[in-house]
Design a protein around this motif. Structure first.
Motif, mmCIF file in Angstrom:
data_model
loop_
_atom_site.group_PDB
_atom_site.id
_atom_site.type_symbol
_atom_site.label_atom_id
_atom_site.label_comp_id
_atom_site.label_asym_id
_atom_site.label_seq_id
_atom_site.Cartn_x
_atom_site.Cartn_y
_atom_site.Cartn_z
ATOM 1 N N ILE A 101 0.858 -1.183 0.000
ATOM 2 C CA ILE A 101 0.000 0.000 0.000
ATOM 3 C C ILE A 101 0.894 1.233 0.000
ATOM 4 C CG2 ILE A 101 -1.741 1.307 1.271
ATOM 5 C CD1 ILE A 101 -2.815 -1.333 2.336
ATOM 6 N N TYR A 102 0.624 2.138 -0.961
ATOM 7 C CA TYR A 102 1.351 3.386 -1.119
ATOM 8 C C TYR A 102 0.391 4.557 -0.938
ATOM 9 C CZ TYR A 102 4.718 0.474 -3.726
ATOM 10 O OH TYR A 102 5.603 -0.491 -4.112
ATOM 11 N N SER A 103 0.907 5.715 -0.528
ATOM 12 C CA SER A 103 0.121 6.943 -0.624
ATOM 13 C C SER A 103 -0.032 7.234 -2.108
ATOM 14 C CB SER A 103 0.844 8.112 0.047
ATOM 15 O OG SER A 103 0.795 7.995 1.434
ATOM 16 N N SER A 104 -1.229 7.638 -2.553
ATOM 17 C CA SER A 104 -1.461 7.875 -3.979
ATOM 18 C C SER A 104 -0.456 8.872 -4.542
ATOM 19 C CB SER A 104 -2.872 8.392 -4.222
ATOM 20 O OG SER A 104 -3.770 7.324 -4.239
ATOM 21 N N GLY A 105 0.146 8.489 -5.641
ATOM 22 C CA GLY A 105 1.081 9.355 -6.328
ATOM 23 C C GLY A 105 2.480 9.374 -5.734
ATOM 24 N N LYS A 106 2.726 8.629 -4.670
ATOM 25 C CA LYS A 106 4.048 8.603 -4.051
ATOM 26 C C LYS A 106 4.616 7.189 -4.121
ATOM 27 C CE LYS A 106 2.967 12.357 -0.917
ATOM 28 N NZ LYS A 106 2.819 12.767 0.464
ATOM 29 N N SER A 107 5.934 7.081 -4.059
ATOM 30 C CA SER A 107 6.556 5.757 -4.155
ATOM 31 C C SER A 107 6.961 5.191 -2.799
ATOM 32 C CB SER A 107 7.780 5.837 -5.073
ATOM 33 O OG SER A 107 8.726 6.741 -4.539
ATOM 34 N N ASP A 108 6.660 5.911 -1.709
ATOM 35 C CA ASP A 108 6.987 5.403 -0.378
ATOM 36 C C ASP A 108 5.899 4.439 0.076
ATOM 37 O OD1 ASP A 108 9.249 6.965 -0.280
ATOM 38 O OD2 ASP A 108 8.234 8.635 0.700
ATOM 39 N N ALA A 109 6.312 3.240 0.443
ATOM 40 C CA ALA A 109 5.354 2.224 0.883
ATOM 41 C C ALA A 109 4.877 2.540 2.296
ATOM 42 C CB ALA A 109 5.988 0.845 0.845
ATOM 43 N N ILE A 110 3.557 2.445 2.502
ATOM 44 C CA ILE A 110 2.963 2.619 3.826
ATOM 45 C C ILE A 110 3.043 1.300 4.590
ATOM 46 C CG2 ILE A 110 0.848 3.197 5.065
ATOM 47 C CD1 ILE A 110 2.085 5.551 3.521
ATOM 48 N N THR A 111 2.683 0.215 3.917
ATOM 49 C CA THR A 111 2.752 -1.119 4.513
ATOM 50 C C THR A 111 2.884 -2.144 3.390
ATOM 51 O OG1 THR A 111 1.691 -2.661 6.044
ATOM 52 C CG2 THR A 111 0.240 -1.447 4.574
ATOM 53 N N GLN A 112 3.404 -3.321 3.751
ATOM 54 C CA GLN A 112 3.591 -4.372 2.754
ATOM 55 C C GLN A 112 3.411 -5.731 3.409
ATOM 56 O OE1 GLN A 112 7.566 -4.874 1.053
ATOM 57 N NE2 GLN A 112 6.614 -5.269 -0.915
ATOM 58 N N GLY A 138 -4.361 4.256 9.490
ATOM 59 C CA GLY A 138 -4.895 5.215 10.445
ATOM 60 C C GLY A 138 -4.871 6.664 9.990
ATOM 61 N N THR A 139 -4.286 6.958 8.846
ATOM 62 C CA THR A 139 -4.187 8.332 8.366
ATOM 63 C C THR A 139 -5.131 8.525 7.179
ATOM 64 O OG1 THR A 139 -1.860 8.305 9.003
ATOM 65 C CG2 THR A 139 -2.582 10.090 7.557
ATOM 66 N N PRO A 140 -6.040 9.502 7.259
ATOM 67 C CA PRO A 140 -6.940 9.762 6.128
ATOM 68 C C PRO A 140 -6.158 10.166 4.875
ATOM 69 C CG PRO A 140 -7.714 10.879 8.112
ATOM 70 C CD PRO A 140 -6.345 10.359 8.408
ATOM 71 N N GLY A 141 -6.680 9.760 3.731
ATOM 72 C CA GLY A 141 -6.049 10.103 2.461
ATOM 73 C C GLY A 141 -6.407 9.105 1.388
ATOM 74 N N SER A 142 -5.803 9.278 0.226
ATOM 75 C CA SER A 142 -6.017 8.394 -0.918
ATOM 76 C C SER A 142 -4.805 7.470 -1.031
ATOM 77 C CB SER A 142 -6.181 9.214 -2.192
ATOM 78 O OG SER A 142 -6.439 8.365 -3.284
ATOM 79 N N TYR A 143 -5.065 6.186 -1.281
ATOM 80 C CA TYR A 143 -4.002 5.189 -1.292
ATOM 81 C C TYR A 143 -4.117 4.293 -2.516
ATOM 82 C CZ TYR A 143 -3.287 6.571 3.544
ATOM 83 O OH TYR A 143 -3.026 7.291 4.665
ATOM 84 N N ASP A 144 -2.962 3.793 -2.955
ATOM 85 C CA ASP A 144 -2.888 2.795 -4.017
ATOM 86 C C ASP A 144 -2.471 1.479 -3.374
ATOM 87 O OD1 ASP A 144 -3.412 4.625 -6.109
ATOM 88 O OD2 ASP A 144 -1.298 5.198 -6.196
ATOM 89 N N ILE A 145 -3.105 0.396 -3.809
ATOM 90 C CA ILE A 145 -2.707 -0.933 -3.358
ATOM 91 C C ILE A 145 -2.243 -1.704 -4.588
ATOM 92 C CG2 ILE A 145 -5.064 -1.854 -3.479
ATOM 93 C CD1 ILE A 145 -4.273 -3.592 -0.987
ATOM 94 N N GLY A 161 -5.010 -1.075 -7.428
ATOM 95 C CA GLY A 161 -6.314 -0.529 -7.084
ATOM 96 C C GLY A 161 -6.141 0.723 -6.235
ATOM 97 N N THR A 162 -7.187 1.508 -6.131
ATOM 98 C CA THR A 162 -7.140 2.751 -5.353
ATOM 99 C C THR A 162 -8.286 2.764 -4.365
ATOM 100 O OG1 THR A 162 -6.185 3.885 -7.239
ATOM 101 C CG2 THR A 162 -7.116 5.269 -5.542
ATOM 102 N N PHE A 163 -8.029 3.290 -3.165
ATOM 103 C CA PHE A 163 -9.074 3.435 -2.163
ATOM 104 C C PHE A 163 -8.788 4.682 -1.319
ATOM 105 C CE2 PHE A 163 -5.801 0.872 -0.189
ATOM 106 C CZ PHE A 163 -5.707 1.356 1.100
ATOM 107 N N THR A 164 -9.800 5.089 -0.557
ATOM 108 C CA THR A 164 -9.690 6.284 0.263
ATOM 109 C C THR A 164 -9.945 5.917 1.730
ATOM 110 O OG1 THR A 164 -10.559 7.594 -1.567
ATOM 111 C CG2 THR A 164 -10.587 8.630 0.596
ATOM 112 N N VAL A 165 -9.214 6.554 2.632
ATOM 113 C CA VAL A 165 -9.429 6.391 4.069
ATOM 114 C C VAL A 165 -9.928 7.734 4.586
ATOM 115 C CG1 VAL A 165 -8.352 5.955 6.296
ATOM 116 C CG2 VAL A 165 -7.649 4.635 4.296
#
Length: 166
Positions: A101-112, A138-145, A161-165
């Protein structure tokens, strides 16, 4: 005399190793469908065929070699993201599954999550087998999986895929 021994013991093996390694690598890269990929998880799309996640409610059975199952469009900050992956390509009946899972548009992984040696029978092609991918963001935003399946033959398929928190 001593300089000759230094050359034979230290320098000659280095030179021979470089020559031998270059010859082997050159031979391997000359074979069809081979590529040098030292870091396969370095981008979103993976190294093989990339496909988008299926649209919820749309019948895509058999149309994509890999699909994300159970991904909602929106989650709360306390609700876990729980997904499974359906693999439609029989050449990927065994391999390693990576879900990132990445923050949308960023290459830093949130979790794997990594699920190694995932094998399934032809009738049940849902993975991970005997395990589950479940992460709370736990942080609101748009994410790519991104899900990526690497076969034992080192072929790769992936989907995103993309989802929003909120």
């Amino acid at each position: 005399m001593a300089s000759k021994r230094v050359f034979i013991v230290f320098i000659l093996p280095v030179i021979l190793s470089i020559i031998f390694g270059s010859a082997v690598l050159s031979d391997v890269l000359q074979k069809p469908d081979r590529e040098l990929n030292m870091w396969p998880m370095s981008n979103f799309e993976g190294t093989g065929t990339s496909h988008s996640a299926p649209i919820e409610g749309l019948d895509t059975s058999g149309s994509s070699p890999i699909e994300i199952i159970g991904l909602s469009k929106q989650y709360s900050t306390t609700e876990p993201v729980e997904i499974q992956v359906k693999v439609g390509d029989s050449s990927f009946s065994c391999g390693d599954l990576y879900i990132t899972i990445y923050s949308s548009g960023k290459s830093d992984a949130i979790t794997q999550g990594g699920f190694f040696e995932q094998c399934f029978e032809s009738g049940n092609n849902i993975i991970p087998v005997g395990e589950e991918f479940s992460k709370v963001i736990g942080t609101p935003g748009s994410y790519d999986i991104v899900t990526e399946m690497v076969s034992k033959q080192l072929k790769t398929i992936s989907t995103k895929g993309t989802f929003t928190v909120k």
